[in-house]
Scaffold this motif. Structure first.
Motif, short mmCIF file in Angstrom:
data_model
loop_
_atom_site.label_atom_id
_atom_site.label_comp_id
_atom_site.label_asym_id
_atom_site.label_seq_id
_atom_site.Cartn_x
_atom_site.Cartn_y
_atom_site.Cartn_z
N GLU A 9 4.21 9.59 -8.24
CA GLU A 9 3.75 10.70 -7.22
C GLU A 9 4.29 10.57 -5.94
O GLU A 9 4.48 11.43 -5.26
CB GLU A 9 2.27 10.87 -7.63
CG GLU A 9 1.77 11.08 -8.96
CD GLU A 9 1.57 9.94 -9.87
OE1 GLU A 9 1.21 10.16 -11.10
OE2 GLU A 9 2.00 8.88 -9.36
N TRP A 10 3.86 9.32 -5.83
CA TRP A 10 4.28 8.88 -4.25
C TRP A 10 5.76 9.07 -3.81
O TRP A 10 6.13 9.63 -2.74
CB TRP A 10 3.80 7.48 -3.77
CG TRP A 10 4.15 6.99 -2.45
CD1 TRP A 10 3.62 7.10 -1.23
CD2 TRP A 10 5.27 6.26 -2.31
NE1 TRP A 10 4.13 6.51 -0.27
CE2 TRP A 10 5.51 6.09 -0.59
CE3 TRP A 10 6.48 5.95 -2.79
CZ2 TRP A 10 6.54 5.26 -0.08
CZ3 TRP A 10 7.47 5.13 -2.07
CH2 TRP A 10 7.44 4.90 -0.65
N ILE A 11 6.56 8.72 -4.91
CA ILE A 11 7.95 8.77 -4.66
C ILE A 11 8.59 10.30 -4.65
O ILE A 11 9.27 10.58 -3.42
CB ILE A 11 8.87 8.02 -5.99
CG1 ILE A 11 8.61 6.47 -6.11
CG2 ILE A 11 10.45 8.43 -5.86
CD1 ILE A 11 9.07 5.87 -7.20
N GLN A 12 7.81 11.03 -5.32
CA GLN A 12 8.09 12.60 -5.23
C GLN A 12 7.83 13.20 -3.73
O GLN A 12 8.44 13.83 -3.50
CB GLN A 12 7.68 13.23 -6.54
CG GLN A 12 8.38 12.95 -7.84
CD GLN A 12 9.53 12.78 -7.87
OE1 GLN A 12 10.33 13.72 -7.59
NE2 GLN A 12 10.30 11.74 -8.40
N TRP A 13 6.51 12.53 -3.49
CA TRP A 13 6.06 13.24 -2.32
C TRP A 13 6.70 12.86 -1.07
O TRP A 13 7.13 13.57 -0.33
CB TRP A 13 4.46 12.85 -2.23
CG TRP A 13 3.68 13.25 -0.97
CD1 TRP A 13 3.16 14.68 -0.97
CD2 TRP A 13 3.57 12.83 0.32
NE1 TRP A 13 2.60 14.83 0.30
CE2 TRP A 13 2.72 13.66 0.85
CE3 TRP A 13 3.68 11.66 0.74
CZ2 TRP A 13 2.41 13.40 2.47
CZ3 TRP A 13 3.42 11.33 2.09
CH2 TRP A 13 2.72 11.94 2.77
N ALA A 65 9.55 5.21 4.53
CA ALA A 65 8.81 4.19 4.44
C ALA A 65 7.53 4.22 5.12
O ALA A 65 6.83 3.49 5.19
CB ALA A 65 9.62 3.02 5.17
N ILE A 66 7.54 5.38 6.03
CA ILE A 66 6.13 5.31 6.99
C ILE A 66 4.89 5.84 6.08
O ILE A 66 3.71 5.60 6.62
CB ILE A 66 6.30 6.73 7.95
CG1 ILE A 66 5.34 6.55 9.08
CG2 ILE A 66 6.40 8.05 7.25
CD1 ILE A 66 5.62 5.43 10.08
N SER A 67 5.22 6.15 4.93
CA SER A 67 4.02 6.39 3.89
C SER A 67 3.46 5.00 3.28
O SER A 67 2.91 5.23 2.04
CB SER A 67 4.29 7.68 3.13
OG SER A 67 4.28 8.63 3.92
N MET A 68 4.47 4.12 3.33
CA MET A 68 3.92 2.79 2.76
C MET A 68 3.67 1.55 3.70
O MET A 68 4.03 1.74 4.87
CB MET A 68 5.11 2.41 1.71
CG MET A 68 6.33 1.80 2.38
SD MET A 68 7.69 1.34 1.21
CE MET A 68 6.79 -0.38 0.81
N PHE A 91 0.67 -1.15 -0.02
CA PHE A 91 -0.04 0.01 -0.08
C PHE A 91 0.98 1.19 -0.06
O PHE A 91 1.89 1.26 0.82
CB PHE A 91 -0.94 -0.01 1.15
CG PHE A 91 -1.87 -1.18 1.36
CD1 PHE A 91 -3.16 -1.05 1.11
CD2 PHE A 91 -1.37 -2.33 1.86
CE1 PHE A 91 -4.07 -2.11 0.86
CE2 PHE A 91 -2.26 -3.37 2.01
CZ PHE A 91 -3.24 -3.44 1.51
N PHE A 92 0.51 2.49 -0.68
CA PHE A 92 1.25 3.55 -0.83
C PHE A 92 0.35 4.68 -0.68
O PHE A 92 -0.90 4.51 -1.40
CB PHE A 92 2.04 3.37 -2.25
CG PHE A 92 2.90 2.37 -2.27
CD1 PHE A 92 4.25 2.49 -2.10
CD2 PHE A 92 2.55 1.08 -2.93
CE1 PHE A 92 5.21 1.51 -2.24
CE2 PHE A 92 3.30 0.41 -3.42
CZ PHE A 92 4.56 0.22 -2.71
N ASN A 111 8.70 -1.87 6.61
CA ASN A 111 10.04 -2.42 6.66
C ASN A 111 10.19 -3.06 5.10
O ASN A 111 11.11 -3.90 4.87
CB ASN A 111 9.89 -3.75 7.65
CG ASN A 111 8.99 -4.85 7.29
OD1 ASN A 111 8.06 -4.44 6.60
ND2 ASN A 111 9.11 -5.82 8.15
N LYS A 112 9.60 -2.67 4.07
CA LYS A 112 9.88 -3.33 2.75
C LYS A 112 10.15 -2.23 2.17
O LYS A 112 10.01 -2.22 0.56
CB LYS A 112 8.59 -3.94 2.32
CG LYS A 112 8.13 -5.08 2.99
CD LYS A 112 9.33 -6.29 2.87
CE LYS A 112 8.48 -7.66 3.36
NZ LYS A 112 9.59 -8.71 3.16
#
Length: 569
Positions: free
Chosen positions: A190-194, A259-262, A171-172, A266-267
């Protein structure tokens, strides 16, 4: 006088309700009530509004055999959504044992949405995901209910799907969207940039990003730096560089802030590749790192991605992984020297020439490799490598001295047996700095060797020639100034020789009153011979003119004749 009662009671106290404070709940402010009311109304209108967009491929829904947990949950959510207005059914579902946990929390949230009083709310607190107010109804997990009722919160809504993340779903979540890529970790650009914008390190650039201490050229071309840097390459091609100094200053761990936004957090390593960009100084560009070093480096980076290694420790851990895997040459600090470059290795070491010679003596005597750690522990290792964690000679010699001190004394100074034992014991007791210790030892032995050039042993000459010999030896060893007090304290013929010595060195200005007239007269007659003796001793002992030994003998014989003494042959 009678004491008053400890507590005054009034009629009706037993029936009066006492104010009880319950942990985990509070009176909601109007702002919280308004926000929560809006969320619950939206949830009641569309009970599926908290579900992420499914971008991956769902498995089959099956009550027997292999099944997709997410697909099963989505199917049951449809059932709960259809019963959104059936409070009796929802109340039974929210306390039902077994069944889908998310649906249990959804049923409780829908019950809360049907209520009008929102003044008392529960408080959900999480050290990483934050704090939120919600209405707790039923037996559903608190994190699930808080996430469902705060479905527009980028981080909290991830908690609803923690069980599915454990079963292999990804989940992202970000401010602009919320997706589930199912069993394949496919992070949206979009998630990566954010998450990079929200990370704990300030970054510059867009497709190529870098922190303070790096440049676009270094990151894009993957150049190594002296201190090393962390390189992250995400699935969409975004490359990011974090310098060692930037990692050392993070208030929130960098991996955690991303990683807190996925989910699962821990992945992080499944959506980006991590690499530590550093090589030991002196390591050939065309030579790959040892396989063992690559393996250890991968383990360190994997631990960091899983938030098991602190940002400030990453640099040291990665460097140690590389340095401790090298099995040849000389490894000192963060530098490497080939086996044939021993001279360059010793030149790199900090310390005096004596300390470097002592270190070379030890290294020449080794039959295997050695690893000297910063805590002072010296370890023999199977690999034929000299590995010194400290680049200063002194701490290395401190670690090596107990086992190799005798070798140093023997090879450098020719000291053995009791003489060596005495020096070892003295150094163990004084713990003098090795630079000063070796220098003083060398000077002392050098002076002793020089004094051995004198034709007569110490104490062999008769008085007053013995006084002259003593003054010469002391002056060569410690300087002329150290002989003044000795010259003053002589008695009889020794006093006369002391006066002659002071005259030779122009030291009589304030000392005439210390000597009687007879001593001054005799000493004055001996001055020419004593001056000749001192000139010869300077040539022989200080200027290393070994042929001056005859001049010294002749001067001593002259002094013997002047003083009426007999000079041994």
């Amino acid at each position: 006088m009678a004491k008053p009662p400890a507590e005054v009671r009034f009629p009706g106290d037993k029936n009066r309700r006492r104010k009880v404070r319950v942990r985990g709940i509070k009176q909601a402010s109007k702002e919280i009530q308004k926000r929560l009311e809006g969320n619950l109304d939206s949830l009641l209108d569309d009970p599926e509004c908290f579900i992420p967009d499914i971008t991956g491929e769902l498995g089959k829904v099956s009550f027997f055999g292999t099944k997709d947990k997410l697909a099963m949950t989505l199917k049951e959510i449809e059932i709960v959504a259809a019963k959104r207005n059936d409070l009796k059914w929802l109340r039974r579902r929210m306390v039902k044992k077994g069944g889908d946990e998310v649906c249990k929390s959804l049923a409780g949230s829908l019950v809360a949405a049907s209520e009008e009083d929102l003044s008392t709310v529960s408080v959900f607190k999480h050290p990483l995901y934050g704090t939120a107010s919600y209405l707790r109804r039923g037996n559903g997990k608190q994190s699930h209910q808080a996430g469902i009722q705060n479905f527009n919160h980028p981080k909290l809504r991830l908690l609803v799907w923690d069980g599915h993340a454990k079963s292999g779903q990804y989940f992202f979540s970000w401010e602009g969207g919320f997706i589930c890529s199912c069993s394949e970790p496919e992070a949206p650009s979009e998630w990566i940039q954010w998450v990079l914008d929200k990370s704990s390190v300030d970054l510059t650039g867009k497709n190529v990003r870098w922190s303070l201490g790096l440049s676009e050229e270094i990151v894009s071309e993957g150049k190594n730096t002296e201190n090393g840097w962390l390189r992250l390459e995400f699935q969409d091609g975004t490359t990011v560089g974090f310098s060692t100094s930037a990692l050392a200053k993070t208030e929130i761990p960098l991996a955690q802030s991303i990683a807190i936004s996925m989910m699962p957090p821990n992945k992080l390593g499944s959506v980006c590749d991590a690499k530590w960009m550093w090589m030991p100084d002196g390591w050939p560009d065309d030579r790959p790192l040892p396989p063992e070093g690559e393996e250890r480096l991968g383990e360190a980076l994997d631990a960091w991605l899983k938030m098991s290694l602190e940002d400030g420790s990453l640099s040291k851990t990665c460097r140690s992984s590389i340095l401790n895997s090298i099995s040849d040459g000389y490894v000192v600090g963060n530098s490497w020297f080939a086996d044939e470059d021993k001279e360059g290795f010793l030149k790199h070491m900090g310390g005096t020439s004596e300390e470097k010679k002592a270190l070379a003596c030890v290294l020449d005597s080794l039959d295997a490799g050695i690893h000297v750690r910063t805590d002072g522990l010296a370890l023999e290792i199977d690999e034929e490598v000299v590995r010194l964690e400290d680049s200063s000679c002194h701490p290395v010699l401190v670690a090596l001295w107990p086992d190799h001190g005798r070798k140093i004394l023997s090879k450098m100074y020719g000291l053995r047996g009791e003489e060596a034992d005495e020096i070892l014991a003295r150094q163990d007791k004084r713990k003098q700095g090795f630079g000063a210790f070796l220098r003083e030892l060398g000077d002392s032995l050098d002076t002793a060797q020089r004094l051995d050039r004198l034709p007569w042993d110490n104490g062999e000459l008769p008085v007053p020639l013995s006084m002259a010999d003593r003054l010469v030896r002391k002056a060569v060893d410690d300087g002329v100034a150290s002989t003044v007090s000795i010259a003053r304290k002589g008695k009889g013929l020794e006093a006369a020789m002391g006066w002659a010595w002071l005259v030779v060195h122009d030291r009589t200005e304030s000392d005439a009153w210390r000597f009687d007239e007879s001593s001054r007269d005799k000493g004055g007659d001996w001055v020419p011979a004593l001056r000749a003796l001192w000139d010869a001793s300077e040539d022989l002992l200080l200027d290393d003119k070994e042929d001056a030994v005859e001049d010294y003998k002749n001067a001593m014989k002259w002094l013997a004749e002047s003083s009426g003494s007999e000079c041994p042959a």
